[in-house]
Scaffold this motif. Structure first.
Motif, PDB file in Angstrom:
ATOM      1  N   PHE A   1       0.838  -1.200   0.000  1.00 10.93           N
ATOM      2  CA  PHE A   1       0.000   0.000   0.000  1.00 10.93           C
ATOM      3  C   PHE A   1       0.872   1.249   0.000  1.00 10.93           C
ATOM      4  N   LEU A   2       1.905   1.251   0.824  1.00  7.85           N
ATOM      5  CA  LEU A   2       2.788   2.416   0.919  1.00  7.85           C
ATOM      6  C   LEU A   2       3.490   2.676  -0.409  1.00  7.85           C
ATOM      7  N   LEU A   3       4.048   1.638  -1.010  1.00  6.42           N
ATOM      8  CA  LEU A   3       4.779   1.802  -2.263  1.00  6.42           C
ATOM      9  C   LEU A   3       3.856   2.231  -3.405  1.00  6.42           C
ATOM     10  N   VAL A   4       2.656   1.660  -3.440  1.00  6.88           N
ATOM     11  CA  VAL A   4       1.693   2.049  -4.476  1.00  6.88           C
ATOM     12  C   VAL A   4       1.288   3.512  -4.301  1.00  6.88           C
ATOM     13  N   GLY A   5       1.007   3.913  -3.052  1.00  8.87           N
ATOM     14  CA  GLY A   5       0.627   5.296  -2.781  1.00  8.87           C
ATOM     15  C   GLY A   5       1.732   6.271  -3.145  1.00  8.87           C
ATOM     16  N   LEU A   6       2.974   5.928  -2.812  1.00 16.77           N
ATOM     17  CA  LEU A   6       4.098   6.806  -3.137  1.00 16.77           C
ATOM     18  C   LEU A   6       4.312   6.891  -4.647  1.00 16.77           C
ATOM     19  N   THR A   7       4.088   5.782  -5.348  1.00 19.75           N
ATOM     20  CA  THR A   7       4.202   5.795  -6.807  1.00 19.75           C
ATOM     21  C   THR A   7       3.179   6.739  -7.420  1.00 19.75           C
ATOM     22  N   MET A   8       1.939   6.671  -6.941  1.00 19.12           N
ATOM     23  CA  MET A   8       0.887   7.550  -7.443  1.00 19.12           C
ATOM     24  C   MET A   8       1.184   9.001  -7.092  1.00 19.12           C
ATOM     25  N   LEU A   9       1.693   9.220  -5.882  1.00 19.47           N
ATOM     26  CA  LEU A   9       2.010  10.577  -5.439  1.00 19.47           C
ATOM     27  C   LEU A   9       3.140  11.164  -6.277  1.00 19.47           C
ATOM     28  N   PHE A  10       4.159  10.362  -6.562  1.00 19.28           N
ATOM     29  CA  PHE A  10       5.295  10.822  -7.368  1.00 19.28           C
ATOM     30  C   PHE A  10       4.833  11.199  -8.776  1.00 19.28           C
ATOM     31  N   CYS A  11       3.945  10.385  -9.349  1.00 19.35           N
ATOM     32  CA  CYS A  11       3.488  10.629 -10.721  1.00 19.35           C
ATOM     33  C   CYS A  11       2.423  11.723 -10.808  1.00 19.35           C
ATOM     34  N   SER A  12       1.944  12.192  -9.674  1.00 19.62           N
ATOM     35  CA  SER A  12       0.907  13.233  -9.684  1.00 19.62           C
ATOM     36  C   SER A  12       1.499  14.631  -9.774  1.00 19.62           C
ATOM     37  N   GLY A  13       2.832  14.740  -9.710  1.00 17.22           N
ATOM     38  CA  GLY A  13       3.463  16.037  -9.874  1.00 17.22           C
ATOM     39  C   GLY A  13       3.896  16.697  -8.578  1.00 17.22           C
ATOM     40  N   ILE A  14       4.223  15.919  -7.566  1.00 14.04           N
ATOM     41  CA  ILE A  14       4.679  16.489  -6.296  1.00 14.04           C
ATOM     42  C   ILE A  14       6.012  17.210  -6.507  1.00 14.04           C
ATOM     43  N   GLY A  15       6.202  18.317  -5.802  1.00 12.73           N
ATOM     44  CA  GLY A  15       7.390  19.144  -5.983  1.00 12.73           C
ATOM     45  C   GLY A  15       8.668  18.471  -5.541  1.00 12.73           C
TER      46      GLY A  15
END
Length: 373
Positions: free
Chosen positions: A175-189
């Motif tokens: 869950f953590l890795l999937v969430g971080l992957t989505m967060l990274f690809c969403s354009g986080i600074g």
């Protein structure tokens, strides 16, 4: 027939073919494993329950994927209160009626009739991807504002806490890795990415000294000092022997001389396939999983909106991270934490969940029409 042809014309046929190839390989492998197992039992169902359940789960999952794909993914995301209540309600139910199957320590399963079981956290992956993608999409350009980012991080951490107290930290890691992957690809600074790296550097010693128990620590230490932990590495050592025994072309299926790996049908099915089909078979598995993951990326780029791209990114994350962790376990590069190999490991809930996730990708594919300009 006309409706079937119409559906096949507008769906991601290559994705469906890859899924069917993986499921076919899984059923053949599990049948081979069961062939010489339970020789004292002469009931067909008793001997071949695992491949039968796997085949049924694949057929049911394929049907569910088709049904899900016909529904617009925007609608699926917008009814998040409905599926979140059901899936996480089942997860919370395991705190009261959950049980731990043999050779496991976390009570994250719910018993079903006919000796079957359900792992609610698998289904919760679907709801998490939909709700997290919706949240990230709604934040949009405001994601890098501290208040917005804080809300997103709370959304990510709450499921992790629930799963941690349930005792299934392996699933929590996914869950953590999937969430971080989505967060990274969403354009986080970039500054927040660097801050996250710093937070991980601080969190690791905290986890090691205050959160992880001695058994979990020993699982990690055993990778660096195998001579000191022969019992903990015994299963992984057997898997390594099995992988090496396959050499280039393998020993084939349905043969007596396969090296025995405990619970090979579960987390160590990759080692059995490697022995049966050799190095060529290992590359086949990697190629199929890579191709299926690549299809998620291709559909993400094909999506005409941010929500569809984020959903596909989440499905990509599940496929990639579970594959990396599971194969890493088989190669004794990572500790054993009970992560399945998508569509290959025995487990009806896991197979059904993966097909439902594929259904989300198919929905994004079908409901994004290419235009001339």
């Amino acid at each position: 027939m006309k409706q079937i042809r119409s559906y096949l014309k507008n769906t991601d046929r290559a994705c469906l073919v890859l899924c069917l190839l993986l499921s076919t390989l899984s059923v053949v492998t599990l049948t081979s494993i069961s062939y010489f197992a339970s020789k004292a039992q002469y009931s067909f169902f008793a001997n071949y329950k695992t491949p039968l359940v796997q085949a049924f789960a694949a057929i049911l999952g394929l049907g569910c994927a088709v049904v899900v794909s016909t529904v617009d993914y925007h609608s699926l995301a917008n009814i998040w209160k409905f599926h979140a209540a059901i899936t996480w309600g089942l997860v919370l139910l395991t705190f009261f009626i959950g049980y731990a199957p043999g050779n496991t320590s976390n009570q994250s399963w719910i018993a079903l009739p006919m000796g079957l079981s359900l792992q609610p956290t698998e289904l919760a992956k679907i709801s998490f991807i939909l709700t997290f993608a919706l949240h990230l999409n709604q934040e949009g350009e405001h994601l890098n504002e501290p208040a917005s980012l804080a809300g997103v991080l709370v959304h990510l951490c709450l499921p992790l806490l629930v799963i941690h107290f349930q005792g299934d930290d392996g699933t929590g890691l996914v869950f953590l890795l999937v969430g971080l992957t989505m967060l990274f690809c969403s354009g986080i600074g970039r500054k927040f990415i660097l801050a996250g790296v710093g937070a991980v550097a601080v969190a690791v010693p905290v986890l090691w000294f205050f959160i992880m128990d001695d058994y979990q620590k020993n699982r990690v230490l055993a990778l660096f000092h195998p001579q000191d932990y022969p019992d903990l590495l015994w299963q992984q050592n057997q898997a390594s022997i099995s992988i090496g025994a396959g050499q280039i072309l393998g020993r084939g299926f349905f043969r007596v001389e396969h090296h025995s790996v405990p619970l090979a049908q579960n987390d160590f099915i990759f080692s059995y396939i490697s022995e049966a089909l050799g190095f060529v078979g290992s590359l086949l598995v990697l190629g199929l999983l890579f191709s299926l993951s690549a299809k998620m990326v291709a559909t993400a780029f094909r999506s005409q909106d941010r929500l569809g791209a984020l959903i596909c990114t989440g499905v990509f994350g599940v496929l990639v991270w579970q594959s990396v962790i599971n194969i890493g376990m088989n190669l004794t590069l990572l500790p054993v934490i009970g992560i399945t190999l998508p569509l290959l490991t025995a487990g009806g809930t896991s197979v059904l969940t993966t097909y439902l996730l594929i259904g989300l990708e198919l929905s994004v594919y079908r409901h994004n029409k290419r235009t001339l300009f």
